[in-house]
Motif scaffolding. Sequence first.
Motif, PDB file in Angstrom:
ATOM      1  N   ARG A 165       0.838  -1.192   0.000  1.00 46.82           N
ATOM      2  CA  ARG A 165       0.000   0.000   0.000  1.00 46.82           C
ATOM      3  C   ARG A 165       0.880   1.253   0.000  1.00 46.82           C
ATOM      4  O   ARG A 165       0.666   2.184  -0.780  1.00 46.82           O
ATOM      5  N   THR A 177       2.565   1.684  -3.351  1.00 48.02           N
ATOM      6  CA  THR A 177       1.623   2.157  -4.360  1.00 48.02           C
ATOM      7  C   THR A 177       1.324   3.646  -4.161  1.00 48.02           C
ATOM      8  O   THR A 177       1.297   4.410  -5.134  1.00 48.02           O
ATOM      9  N   ILE A 178       1.134   4.047  -2.908  1.00 46.87           N
ATOM     10  CA  ILE A 178       0.902   5.474  -2.631  1.00 46.87           C
ATOM     11  C   ILE A 178       2.136   6.272  -3.037  1.00 46.87           C
ATOM     12  O   ILE A 178       2.027   7.307  -3.698  1.00 46.87           O
ATOM     13  N   LEU A 183      -6.103  -1.058  -2.239  1.00 51.05           N
ATOM     14  CA  LEU A 183      -5.376  -0.195  -3.174  1.00 51.05           C
ATOM     15  C   LEU A 183      -6.258   0.809  -3.917  1.00 51.05           C
ATOM     16  O   LEU A 183      -5.754   1.636  -4.675  1.00 51.05           O
ATOM     17  N   TYR A 229      -1.885   5.023  -6.035  1.00 49.06           N
ATOM     18  CA  TYR A 229      -3.016   4.656  -5.193  1.00 49.06           C
ATOM     19  C   TYR A 229      -4.306   5.114  -5.865  1.00 49.06           C
ATOM     20  O   TYR A 229      -4.362   6.195  -6.451  1.00 49.06           O
ATOM     21  N   ASP A 230      -5.330   4.255  -5.794  1.00 49.21           N
ATOM     22  CA  ASP A 230      -6.609   4.557  -6.410  1.00 49.21           C
ATOM     23  C   ASP A 230      -6.516   4.705  -7.936  1.00 49.21           C
ATOM     24  O   ASP A 230      -7.239   5.492  -8.531  1.00 49.21           O
ATOM     25  N   GLY A 285      -2.054   0.799 -10.536  1.00 49.50           N
ATOM     26  CA  GLY A 285      -1.508   0.293  -9.283  1.00 49.50           C
ATOM     27  C   GLY A 285      -1.981  -1.119  -8.999  1.00 49.50           C
ATOM     28  O   GLY A 285      -1.183  -1.995  -8.634  1.00 49.50           O
TER      29      GLY A 285
END
Lengths: 283, 291
Positions: free
Chosen positions: A133, A136-137, A223, A142-143, A147
């Motif tokens: 997480r 990915t951020i 995610l 993220y979102d 990702g």
Amino acid sequence: MFPTPIEKRSLPFNLSYRVAIWLSLLLWLLPLIAVMLTSARSTADINAGNYWGIPSEWMLLENYTLVFTQTPMFRYLLNSVLITLPAVFGAVALSTLAGYALAKFKFRGNVAMFATFIAGNFVPFQILMIPVRDLTIGMGLYDTATGLIIFHIAFQTGFCTLFMRNFIVGLPDELIEAARVEGVSEWKIFWYVVLPLVRPALAALSVLIFTFIWNDYFWALVLVQSDEVRPITAGISALKGQWMASWQLIAAGSIVAALPPVILFFAMQRHFIAGLTLGATKG
Amino acid sequence: MQKLHSKQQQWMPVLFLAPAVILFVVYVVFPILQSIWLSFYEWDGIGEKVFVGFDNYIELFDDYQFWVALKNNVYWMVFFMLAPPIGLAIALFLNQKVMGIRAVKAMFFFPFVISQVVVGLVFSWFYDPSFGLFNKAIGLFGMEPVAILSDENWVTFGIIVAGLWPQIAYCMILYLTGLNNLNPDQIEAARLDGAHGWKMLWHVILPQLRPATFIAVVVTVIGALRSFDLVATMTSGGPFGSSSVLAYFMYEQSIFNYRAGYGAAIATVLFLIMDIYIAYFLWRMLKSEKA
């Protein structure tokens, strides 16, 4: 053959067996059948508590239209497709390359690497959750569908490499060796000799991991958070919160979510089962 | 396998492996180490990490909720073990050549193909205290309705039953394939010796099905330890955390309670438990590889 073939039994036994298999199937799928019926119910039926009987009024078309127009269901469905297809393609491509290397080249660390792929495939998702997480951020993904796709490719590569490696090991060495003697480059050997031979395995693997990725719920929660990216599993679950009382709509949505893997399974049944049980005939 | 001659052949496997290995290391191997490292820190997920040594673990072993989740995971494992024998029973039942049997087998497999979120929804309806089919069924036997999913004593078992549905389907397919690959000579020979029924199953068929049983047991244990989707969709761990499992407890602590370090400690414990099975599987797999 075991048990003894039914043809060798008496006629009444045969007839009752044929009835019994369909009856047991009906019983086995009862919860699912109920959802299908519920997806065709009217609000009046739901309010009256008619969850299991025949709908008093068939609202099939109305309910499904409502789901697609009044909820972001179409968006969720599209998201699932946009996430699943590239992820399947990526994981299968990478693992075919890796599986070939592990199956047909001898080098130090080969077995250790193979073992790592197998082991990684079984770890609990939670041990990966926080770092993945954060990563990915950190990458600004993220979102986003990207990702989620990258993560799925990376994680599924474990299982896929195990699968492809075991399939390629069974291919005859002579073919590859002959091409090498001819002076064909390694890449061309892979492309023109190995790849055509692994086609059945590619089909089996693709079908199988399509359902794995399509049905993923955990990573969709971890995610992704907005409706614009959410795949259908997380979407349904979000709808459940918002449409608490409209069970006919949630039921219709559930059917929509379940349909693509079911259709794929039906269409490619042989491949699917071959993929699922590849490891089960040996090992 | 062949020896490598030219320079090209030496470098090719590295190139073939590189993309998969890099991604796998970044997204799987490295995060495992990071999580273990993180379990020694107090961290809210955003601010500064503070090293606390074994404090997270000490707190964990004092946490009532942890033991509830662990106990539930044990229930999952024990009752999930029903999946292989039931799957075998269904496979034996369906292993005939009659009209339509292919379609029947395929439809028996449906629960495994559909998403666990949908399975969770389906079973939530099934258990609904006022209108659910479950309560109508037990009503036929004159029993009072039970709100399975809001009853602390029953909730975990209710979810496990939902989980067994797809798991049994999976084991059934494994055994159907196994039954397809039986050695007919051995069965004929045993038949001539007068073996049939249970005796035949136990002494002749089951030994031949051992590879299928092995896979069925491994995927069932892993499935039980991984259970998350059903708990999340059916109860969110409730009522009062009574249906939580380690996987869900970890998610709850890290995402809702902003306790990433504590969550990492839970994940590490789950990972260590799982390692026993992973190691066993690897050992078996590599052993059969050498043979």
